[in-house]
Design a protein around this motif. Structure first.
Motif, PDB file in Angstrom:
ATOM      1  N   SER A  63       0.827  -1.205   0.000  1.00 51.63           N
ATOM      2  CA  SER A  63       0.000   0.000   0.000  1.00 51.63           C
ATOM      3  C   SER A  63       0.863   1.258   0.000  1.00 51.63           C
ATOM      4  N   ALA A  64       0.191   2.393  -0.251  1.00 49.45           N
ATOM      5  CA  ALA A  64       0.831   3.715  -0.237  1.00 49.45           C
ATOM      6  C   ALA A  64       2.032   3.777  -1.171  1.00 49.45           C
ATOM      7  N   VAL A  65       1.911   3.116  -2.328  1.00 52.55           N
ATOM      8  CA  VAL A  65       2.964   3.200  -3.338  1.00 52.55           C
ATOM      9  C   VAL A  65       2.806   4.536  -4.060  1.00 52.55           C
ATOM     10  N   CYS A  66       3.760   5.423  -3.902  1.00 54.58           N
ATOM     11  CA  CYS A  66       3.601   6.754  -4.494  1.00 54.58           C
ATOM     12  C   CYS A  66       4.961   7.387  -4.768  1.00 54.58           C
ATOM     13  N   THR A  67       4.962   8.287  -5.763  1.00 54.97           N
ATOM     14  CA  THR A  67       6.161   8.991  -6.173  1.00 54.97           C
ATOM     15  C   THR A  67       5.818  10.458  -6.393  1.00 54.97           C
ATOM     16  N   HIS A  68       6.679  11.334  -5.956  1.00 56.11           N
ATOM     17  CA  HIS A  68       6.477  12.764  -6.179  1.00 56.11           C
ATOM     18  C   HIS A  68       6.365  13.024  -7.679  1.00 56.11           C
ATOM     19  N   PRO A  69       5.410  13.863  -8.101  1.00 57.33           N
ATOM     20  CA  PRO A  69       5.203  14.108  -9.547  1.00 57.33           C
ATOM     21  C   PRO A  69       6.449  14.544 -10.297  1.00 57.33           C
ATOM     22  N   GLU A  70       7.390  15.187  -9.620  1.00 58.12           N
ATOM     23  CA  GLU A  70       8.604  15.643 -10.291  1.00 58.12           C
ATOM     24  C   GLU A  70       9.609  14.523 -10.531  1.00 58.12           C
ATOM     25  N   HIS A  71       9.305  13.316 -10.003  1.00 58.98           N
ATOM     26  CA  HIS A  71      10.258  12.210 -10.110  1.00 58.98           C
ATOM     27  C   HIS A  71       9.631  10.964 -10.719  1.00 58.98           C
ATOM     28  N   LEU A  72       8.531  11.126 -11.433  1.00 62.74           N
ATOM     29  CA  LEU A  72       7.894  10.003 -12.107  1.00 62.74           C
ATOM     30  C   LEU A  72       8.772   9.519 -13.264  1.00 62.74           C
ATOM     31  N   GLY A  73       8.597   8.231 -13.611  1.00 60.91           N
ATOM     32  CA  GLY A  73       9.311   7.669 -14.750  1.00 60.91           C
ATOM     33  C   GLY A  73      10.721   7.215 -14.459  1.00 60.91           C
ATOM     34  N   LYS A  74      11.140   7.237 -13.209  1.00 62.85           N
ATOM     35  CA  LYS A  74      12.499   6.841 -12.848  1.00 62.85           C
ATOM     36  C   LYS A  74      12.563   5.424 -12.275  1.00 62.85           C
ATOM     37  N   GLY A  75      11.416   4.739 -12.184  1.00 62.65           N
ATOM     38  CA  GLY A  75      11.402   3.366 -11.700  1.00 62.65           C
ATOM     39  C   GLY A  75      11.372   3.216 -10.199  1.00 62.65           C
ATOM     40  N   TYR A  76      11.152   4.314  -9.472  1.00 62.99           N
ATOM     41  CA  TYR A  76      11.192   4.250  -8.016  1.00 62.99           C
ATOM     42  C   TYR A  76      10.046   3.392  -7.463  1.00 62.99           C
ATOM     43  N   ALA A  77       8.835   3.606  -7.983  1.00 66.43           N
ATOM     44  CA  ALA A  77       7.690   2.843  -7.483  1.00 66.43           C
ATOM     45  C   ALA A  77       7.880   1.361  -7.759  1.00 66.43           C
ATOM     46  N   ARG A  78       8.397   1.033  -8.939  1.00 67.94           N
ATOM     47  CA  ARG A  78       8.638  -0.368  -9.291  1.00 67.94           C
ATOM     48  C   ARG A  78       9.604  -1.008  -8.296  1.00 67.94           C
ATOM     49  N   ARG A  79      10.694  -0.308  -8.006  1.00 72.92           N
ATOM     50  CA  ARG A  79      11.684  -0.862  -7.082  1.00 72.92           C
ATOM     51  C   ARG A  79      11.084  -1.069  -5.691  1.00 72.92           C
ATOM     52  N   LEU A  80      10.395  -0.073  -5.195  1.00 66.93           N
ATOM     53  CA  LEU A  80       9.807  -0.176  -3.869  1.00 66.93           C
ATOM     54  C   LEU A  80       8.768  -1.281  -3.799  1.00 66.93           C
ATOM     55  N   ARG A 128      -3.557   3.229 -15.815  1.00 61.11           N
ATOM     56  CA  ARG A 128      -2.091   3.279 -15.843  1.00 61.11           C
ATOM     57  C   ARG A 128      -1.482   2.416 -14.742  1.00 61.11           C
ATOM     58  N   ALA A 129      -1.990   2.569 -13.516  1.00 62.42           N
ATOM     59  CA  ALA A 129      -1.455   1.791 -12.396  1.00 62.42           C
ATOM     60  C   ALA A 129      -1.720   0.300 -12.598  1.00 62.42           C
ATOM     61  N   ILE A 130      -2.907  -0.044 -13.070  1.00 60.96           N
ATOM     62  CA  ILE A 130      -3.246  -1.452 -13.275  1.00 60.96           C
ATOM     63  C   ILE A 130      -2.304  -2.092 -14.283  1.00 60.96           C
ATOM     64  N   LYS A 131      -2.007  -1.396 -15.366  1.00 59.74           N
ATOM     65  CA  LYS A 131      -1.094  -1.932 -16.374  1.00 59.74           C
ATOM     66  C   LYS A 131       0.309  -2.125 -15.806  1.00 59.74           C
ATOM     67  N   ILE A 132       0.739  -1.173 -14.963  1.00 52.03           N
ATOM     68  CA  ILE A 132       2.053  -1.317 -14.339  1.00 52.03           C
ATOM     69  C   ILE A 132       2.074  -2.531 -13.417  1.00 52.03           C
ATOM     70  N   TYR A 133       1.046  -2.673 -12.596  1.00 50.12           N
ATOM     71  CA  TYR A 133       0.991  -3.822 -11.689  1.00 50.12           C
ATOM     72  C   TYR A 133       0.972  -5.135 -12.473  1.00 50.12           C
ATOM     73  N   GLU A 134       0.219  -5.170 -13.566  1.00 54.61           N
ATOM     74  CA  GLU A 134       0.165  -6.391 -14.378  1.00 54.61           C
ATOM     75  C   GLU A 134       1.535  -6.699 -14.983  1.00 54.61           C
ATOM     76  N   SER A 135       2.267  -5.669 -15.377  1.00 53.92           N
ATOM     77  CA  SER A 135       3.594  -5.890 -15.964  1.00 53.92           C
ATOM     78  C   SER A 135       4.577  -6.454 -14.945  1.00 53.92           C
ATOM     79  N   LEU A 136       4.281  -6.242 -13.668  1.00 53.45           N
ATOM     80  CA  LEU A 136       5.156  -6.728 -12.601  1.00 53.45           C
ATOM     81  C   LEU A 136       4.724  -8.096 -12.063  1.00 53.45           C
ATOM     82  N   GLY A 137       3.612  -8.625 -12.564  1.00 58.01           N
ATOM     83  CA  GLY A 137       3.202  -9.966 -12.159  1.00 58.01           C
ATOM     84  C   GLY A 137       1.932 -10.043 -11.346  1.00 58.01           C
TER      85      GLY A 137
END
Length: 227
Positions: free
Chosen positions: A161-178, A203-212
């Motif tokens: 839960s609470a997976v989030c990234t500051h808007p100025e740092h999106l696209g850097k893979g931080y949420a994926r790593r966490l 968008r979030a659903i597609k990302i989660y699906e890409s991660l398994g």
């Protein structure tokens, strides 16, 4: 027989998260500074009434998490209903990840955690939500820019839960790593990771699906207040 994840808040409050709330035979709730989530043994009028009588606050919302479609009547007032999906991890065992090393978040970081979640709105986050445990964050110039942790913990499962990234740092893979770090942590504990996403957050659903992660069921979030 219903699956434990059909009623995740109820089973969490009956097992690993019981120290963070209170429960009766028919209803349960988290402490008001931990989470607004409430739960019912089953979504009946009688159990809703039991919850209304036992809930110790009336000046804030309560969020009922359920796969059912209960009829909300007085003495409850329904503010809104949010449609969502529950997703369960079915990807590889201990998935690989790379990137900056996160830091374990502590009580000293709560003001920054509250500020980041208010900015990004990943879901309800309160001053004691950190008590669910395992919160990690990524910092840049001593500023918290991404984080993730755990929330509902029904037996055999743990919610990311609470997976989030500051808007100025999106696209850097931080949420994926966490997120994948949490997957590893949960798997190492012998449990299955799961999470929730708003139905319209494609968008979030597609990302989660890409991660398994795979959609398991619809989940409804009823935003209620005492009338």
């Amino acid at each position: 027989m219903k699956h434990v994840l059909d009623n995740p808040a109820w089973h969490a409050l009956s097992s690993a998260n019981q120290h963070l709330g209170a429960a009766s035979e028919h209803s349960a709730y988290f402490l008001p500074d931990v989470s607004p989530f409430v739960a019912l043994a089953s979504a009946t009028e009688a159990h809703l009434l039991d919850l209304h009588q036992r809930l110790p606050y009336h000046d804030r919302v309560a969020i009922l998490v359920t796969t059912e479609n209960p009829e909300i009547t007085a003495p409850w007032k329904m503010i809104s209903k949010v449609d969502g999906f529950q997703m369960v991890y079915e990807g590889p065992e201990k998935p690989l990840f790379d990137g900056p090393e996160p830091l374990q978040l502590t009580e000293a970081h709560i003001p920054e955690m509250l500020a980041l979640t208010q900015l990004t709105n990943p879901g309800p986050f309160l001053p004691r939500t950190i008590d669910f445990g395992h919160y990690e964050g990524i910092f840049e110039n001593d500023k918290l820019i991404a984080m993730a942790g755990q929330r509902l913990h029904p037996e055999g499962f743990a919610e990311i839960s609470a997976v989030c990234t500051h808007p100025e740092h999106l696209g850097k893979g931080y949420a994926r790593r966490l997120l994948l770090r949490q997957v590893n942590r949960i798997q190492e504990a012998g449990e299955t990771p799961f999470l929730h996403a708003k139905a319209d957050n494609e968008r979030a659903i597609k990302i989660y699906e890409s991660l398994g992660f795979r959609i398991r069921t619809e989940m409804f979030f009823y935003i209620l207040m005492k009338a």
